[in-house]
Write an enzyme that holds these catalytic residues in place. Structure first.
Site, short mmCIF file in Angstrom:
data_model
loop_
_atom_site.label_atom_id
_atom_site.label_comp_id
_atom_site.label_asym_id
_atom_site.label_seq_id
_atom_site.Cartn_x
_atom_site.Cartn_y
_atom_site.Cartn_z
N CYS A 45 -11.98 -28.65 6.21
CA CYS A 45 -10.72 -27.93 5.99
C CYS A 45 -9.52 -28.88 6.07
O CYS A 45 -9.50 -29.81 6.88
CB CYS A 45 -10.57 -26.83 7.04
SG CYS A 45 -9.03 -25.90 6.90
N HIS B 17 -5.39 -21.71 9.95
CA HIS B 17 -6.72 -22.18 9.54
C HIS B 17 -7.52 -21.08 8.84
O HIS B 17 -8.08 -21.31 7.76
CB HIS B 17 -7.53 -22.70 10.73
CG HIS B 17 -8.98 -22.82 10.37
ND1 HIS B 17 -9.47 -23.86 9.61
CD2 HIS B 17 -10.01 -21.95 10.53
CE1 HIS B 17 -10.75 -23.65 9.36
NE2 HIS B 17 -11.11 -22.51 9.91
N CYS C 228 -6.30 -27.80 6.61
CA CYS C 228 -5.13 -27.18 7.24
C CYS C 228 -4.55 -28.07 8.33
O CYS C 228 -5.19 -29.03 8.78
CB CYS C 228 -5.48 -25.79 7.78
SG CYS C 228 -6.24 -25.80 9.42
N ASP D 170 0.85 -1.18 0.00
CA ASP D 170 0.00 0.00 0.00
C ASP D 170 0.90 1.24 0.00
O ASP D 170 2.11 1.14 0.09
CB ASP D 170 -0.97 -0.02 1.18
CG ASP D 170 -0.26 0.08 2.51
OD1 ASP D 170 0.95 0.35 2.53
OD2 ASP D 170 -0.92 -0.11 3.54
N CYS E 80 -6.73 -28.48 11.53
CA CYS E 80 -7.95 -29.27 11.32
C CYS E 80 -7.64 -30.74 11.09
O CYS E 80 -8.42 -31.61 11.46
CB CYS E 80 -8.75 -28.70 10.15
SG CYS E 80 -9.51 -27.10 10.53
N ASP F 291 -7.79 -7.70 0.21
CA ASP F 291 -6.89 -7.88 1.34
C ASP F 291 -7.66 -7.50 2.59
O ASP F 291 -8.56 -6.66 2.53
CB ASP F 291 -5.65 -6.96 1.25
CG ASP F 291 -5.97 -5.55 1.72
OD1 ASP F 291 -6.59 -4.80 0.93
OD2 ASP F 291 -5.67 -5.21 2.88
ZN LIG Z 1 -8.49 -25.62 9.07
#
Ligand SMILES: [Zn+2]
Length: 371
Positions: free
Chosen positions: A303, A334, A305, A91, A308, A265
């Site tokens: 999920c 996550h 990740c 930015d 998870c 963003d």
């Molecule tokens: Zn996750």
């Protein structure tokens, strides 16, 4: 050739495409994790990559004050410093000057301010901001603009927008074109559709590699934000990326993608992750809540990740209650994974011509909740 964007498919106003840059290509729509101080907080660069992120954001204001743009340049630029060889958008610093710095003084040519860190005096002009972003080696440089407060009168919004459009021209003059790099203009005009239309016309007369919508998600509400996206949608060049700055919730993303936005963003997934709030396919959960203490299920069964796959909710709950660092790390990971899967799913849905059905299914699952 400068940074470019190519269209793969449309679904109504929604667009699936690819951003082509000096630091690689990124499928759009895309969500950019915020790496304020040359780090996405609580995440290694490898972890950020594993979430599916293709481009990250850095903050000129923070980096010019600490460690300093010359020091970043001496280390070989932000990509090398962060171990992020992919594209980086920075930015302009203007937004943070107005929200963080003390004793700031805006004039027709720029803004003078004192650092919130040590009180040292600094000045940002369009040329100075573009020069700093060059030293950082930003793939995408943003023009310096003024983001007016909300609410603001139409007369104030008009004069602020006109100053920002003049600064956009000065930013363009200062930008050094390099292959695969680009400069984005920023549409201003607060909540006044006519001002926003005049703003995009002024920017297009200058010409940019991409067009951002600024001054939104500042308290105007989702319906007004959508109306402002729609006010300029038809005027935006069809072959350039469109970036909605500072947005937003998962629902904001789906609604804005449906209105033709390609890039986002927001600090929400990272900031929320550090406080125990999880964005999931079943809505928002607060892991600090006592009801998770004995919960042996995964945070989000949908999920993939690390947290998870490998841990139960009861463990995440424990980490936050015990104020262990791993809690914010796993939950940031996550939340970013969830945001990336949401926009990747939206892209696949646009390619299949079924974005409406995808968004409706996501919203139904959020509303049904966790139980
Ligand atoms: Zn996750």
């Amino acid at each position: 050739m400068s940074l470019s964007w190519s269209l793969a498919a449309t679904d109504g106003p929604a667009r699936a495409g690819t951003l082509h840059t000096a630091h690689g290509s990124v499928p759009t729509p895309t969500f950019m994790p915020v790496g304020t101080a040359a780090t996405v907080k609580a995440m290694t660069a490898d972890a950020v990559r594993e979430t599916g992120a293709g481009i990250v954001l850095g903050n000129t204001y923070h980096l010019m004050l600490r460690p300093g743009a010359d020091r970043v340049a001496a280390f070989g630029g932000l990509h090398r410093l962060m171990d992020w060889p992919g594209p980086i958008l920075t930015d302009s610093g203007g937004f943070q000057v107005m929200s963080l710095a003390s004793l700031r003084k805006l004039d027709a040519d720029g803004v003078t301010f004192q650092s919130h860190l040590d009180g040292s005096r600094h000045r940002l002009t369009p040329a100075v901001s573009v020069g700093i972003q060059h030293k950082l080696d930003a793939t995408i440089t943003m023009v310096l603009d003024e983001c007016p407060p909300f609410p603001v009168t139409e007369a104030q919004a008009k004069s602020s927008m006109e100053m920002s459009m003049r600064w956009a021209g000065l930013s363009r003059d200062a930008f050094v074109p390099r292959p695969g790099y680009g400069l984005f203009g920023i549409v201003q005009g607060s909540v006044f559709p006519d001002l926003r239309r005049r703003s995009i016309e002024a920017l297009m007369a200058i010409g940019f590699e991409g067009y951002a919508l600024g001054g939104l998600a500042v308290g105007e509400g989702q319906a007004v934000m959508y109306a402002m996206i729609e006010a300029t949608g038809d005027l935006m060049p069809a072959d350039k990326p469109r970036y909605l700055m500072g947005v937003g919730t998962p629902d904001d993303l789906l609604g804005s993608i449906a209105r033709g936005i390609d890039m986002f963003d927001c600090v929400m997934p990272t900031r929320a992750g550090r406080t125990g709030r999880a964005y999931t396919s079943r809505g928002v959960l607060n892991l600090r809540n006592a009801r998770f203490a004995d919960d042996g299920g995964p945070l989000d069964p949908a999920c993939a990740c690390l947290g998870c796959r490998r841990h139960v909710r009861g463990y995440l709950h424990h980490l936050f209650r015990a104020e262990e660092m791993l809690g914010p790390m796993l939950l940031t990971w996550h939340n970013l994974t969830y945001y990336q899967s949401l926009v990747a799913g939206a892209r696949a849905a646009i390619l299949a011509g079924r974005l409406d059905a995808y968004a409706a299914a996501a919203r139904t699952a959020w509303a049904d909740g966790d139980q």
